[in-house]
Scaffold this motif. Sequence first.
Motif, PDB file in Angstrom:
ATOM      1  N   GLN A   1      59.609  19.806  91.094  1.00  0.00           N
ATOM      2  CA  GLN A   1      59.502  20.653  92.541  1.00  0.00           C
ATOM      3  C   GLN A   1      58.736  21.254  92.795  1.00  0.00           C
ATOM      4  O   GLN A   1      57.424  20.508  93.891  1.00  0.00           O
ATOM      5  CB  GLN A   1      60.567  21.420  92.533  1.00  0.00           C
ATOM      6  CG  GLN A   1      60.567  22.409  93.865  1.00  0.00           C
ATOM      7  CD  GLN A   1      61.740  23.648  94.204  1.00  0.00           C
ATOM      8  OE1 GLN A   1      61.712  24.387  93.245  1.00  0.00           O
ATOM      9  NE2 GLN A   1      61.775  23.351  95.377  1.00  0.00           N
ATOM     10  N   LYS A   2      57.536  21.208  91.906  1.00  0.00           N
ATOM     11  CA  LYS A   2      56.366  21.587  91.458  1.00  0.00           C
ATOM     12  C   LYS A   2      55.244  21.057  91.983  1.00  0.00           C
ATOM     13  O   LYS A   2      54.107  20.552  92.525  1.00  0.00           O
ATOM     14  CB  LYS A   2      56.460  22.313  90.665  1.00  0.00           C
ATOM     15  CG  LYS A   2      56.868  24.122  90.493  1.00  0.00           C
ATOM     16  CD  LYS A   2      56.530  24.349  88.731  1.00  0.00           C
ATOM     17  CE  LYS A   2      56.805  25.920  88.989  1.00  0.00           C
ATOM     18  NZ  LYS A   2      57.574  26.331  87.253  1.00  0.00           N
ATOM     19  N   LYS A   3      55.572  19.405  91.589  1.00  0.00           N
ATOM     20  CA  LYS A   3      54.791  18.636  91.700  1.00  0.00           C
ATOM     21  C   LYS A   3      55.042  17.739  92.921  1.00  0.00           C
ATOM     22  O   LYS A   3      54.317  16.678  93.448  1.00  0.00           O
ATOM     23  CB  LYS A   3      55.029  17.908  90.452  1.00  0.00           C
ATOM     24  CG  LYS A   3      55.120  17.710  89.332  1.00  0.00           C
ATOM     25  CD  LYS A   3      53.454  18.070  88.743  1.00  0.00           C
ATOM     26  CE  LYS A   3      53.185  18.486  87.123  1.00  0.00           C
ATOM     27  NZ  LYS A   3      51.477  18.860  87.551  1.00  0.00           N
ATOM     28  N   GLY A   4      56.097  18.368  93.562  1.00  0.00           N
ATOM     29  CA  GLY A   4      55.927  17.713  94.904  1.00  0.00           C
ATOM     30  C   GLY A   4      57.708  16.455  95.554  1.00  0.00           C
ATOM     31  O   GLY A   4      57.203  16.164  96.310  1.00  0.00           O
ATOM     32  N   LEU A   5      58.292  16.463  94.576  1.00  0.00           N
ATOM     33  CA  LEU A   5      58.798  14.722  94.134  1.00  0.00           C
ATOM     34  C   LEU A   5      60.167  15.757  94.846  1.00  0.00           C
ATOM     35  O   LEU A   5      60.374  16.931  94.431  1.00  0.00           O
ATOM     36  CB  LEU A   5      58.882  15.087  92.517  1.00  0.00           C
ATOM     37  CG  LEU A   5      57.797  14.219  92.328  1.00  0.00           C
ATOM     38  CD1 LEU A   5      57.949  13.532  89.890  1.00  0.00           C
ATOM     39  CD2 LEU A   5      57.320  12.892  92.786  1.00  0.00           C
ATOM     40  N   ASN A   6      61.104  14.854  94.659  1.00  0.00           N
ATOM     41  CA  ASN A   6      62.514  15.009  95.377  1.00  0.00           C
ATOM     42  C   ASN A   6      63.113  15.859  94.014  1.00  0.00           C
ATOM     43  O   ASN A   6      62.829  15.071  92.483  1.00  0.00           O
ATOM     44  CB  ASN A   6      62.846  14.193  96.337  1.00  0.00           C
ATOM     45  CG  ASN A   6      62.351  13.449  97.428  1.00  0.00           C
ATOM     46  OD1 ASN A   6      62.438  14.842  98.219  1.00  0.00           O
ATOM     47  ND2 ASN A   6      62.810  12.645  97.809  1.00  0.00           N
TER      48      ASN A   6
END
Length: 303
Positions: free
Chosen positions: A71-76
Motif C-alpha cells: 500500500q505504501k508503494k502504491g500497489l494494489n
Amino acid sequence: MHWHDEIETELQQMKRELKRSTNWNLDHSSDPNIEGLENVLKKLNHLTGLQGVKNEVNTLINFLKIQQLRQKKGLNVMSLTLHSVFCGSPGTGKTTVARMMGEIYRELGILSKGHLVETDRSGLVAGYLGQTAIKVDRLVESALDGVLFIDEAYALAPEGSGNDFGQEAIDTLLKRMEDYRDRLVVIVAGYSNEMSRFINTNPGLQSRFNKYFYFEDYQPEELVSIFEGICQQNDFKLLKESRKHLLAKFSELYIHRDDKFGNGRLVRNIFDQVIEKQANRLVKLPRVDRDKMMVILAEDIPD
C-alpha cells in the motif's frame, strides 16, 4: 449528464466502496512497532504446543506486513479478513491466543488499542424481544479498536432452536461488524464440529468468518510441561519419579479423552489435587522445612 457518464460514476463509486470494505484495516494503519511485535511473538512462542496455530499466526503477520508495504508503494493490496474462527476443545489456549492477536494488531498499527473483550451467549442474549440488540451494542462499543472474543459462539444458534433470541444477537453483530469494519475484530470460538455448523447456518457468517485456527488437544508430554510451568510459578519441584508417574497419568487420560477433555484446565485441576495430597502428607511429619514444602513426591500424584 449522459447515460455513459452516469454508468462511469456508479462504477467509480463501486470501486471506492469495494476498496474501503476489503482494506479497511490498512487504510488507517500506522507503521508497525517492530520491538513490540517481537515481544508478543516471544510470548506466543513460549506457549506449550500449538505449533500449527503459531505457524498460522506468523503467516498472517507476514501477509499483513507485505500488504502494508504494498500500500505504501502504491500497489494494489489483497482482500483480507481479520475476523477469525478458533476451533478446539476447552483449555487449549484459545482465549490466551485471542488476547495476543489483539496485541499483534495493535503493534502492527491496525487496531489503536488491541484490548480483548470476552463474552459468550449469556453476555449477548437477553430474555426479552429487543433487549438482545442493546446488549450486543454495548459489548461492541466496549470492544471498539480491539477484539471481541465470543466463546462457545455456536450456542447463539443451537440446533433445532427455531425462533431464538440468539439469531437477533447474530444479526445485530453482523450489522455492527459492517458499521465498524475498521475498528473491530471479532473472534468466535468453540468445538470444531459445532463451529462449522454455526458458521454454515448464516451466509453473513460465512462471508465474514473465513479464517480458521485449529487448536489441537495437548499431547501427554505437553500436559506435563504445562504442569511443570505451574510448579515453577508456585515454587514447587517435580522429582524425576514424580514426573514419570504424572506422565503415565496424563497418557491414560489422553488415551480415553472425549470431547470434554479439559487440556490446560485439566492440568490445573490435577495440580490442585497434587498440592492437597502433598499438604496432607506434610502435616503428618514432625518437622517441615522449606525444601520439603517445595518437593512433589510420586505419592502426591493422585491415582
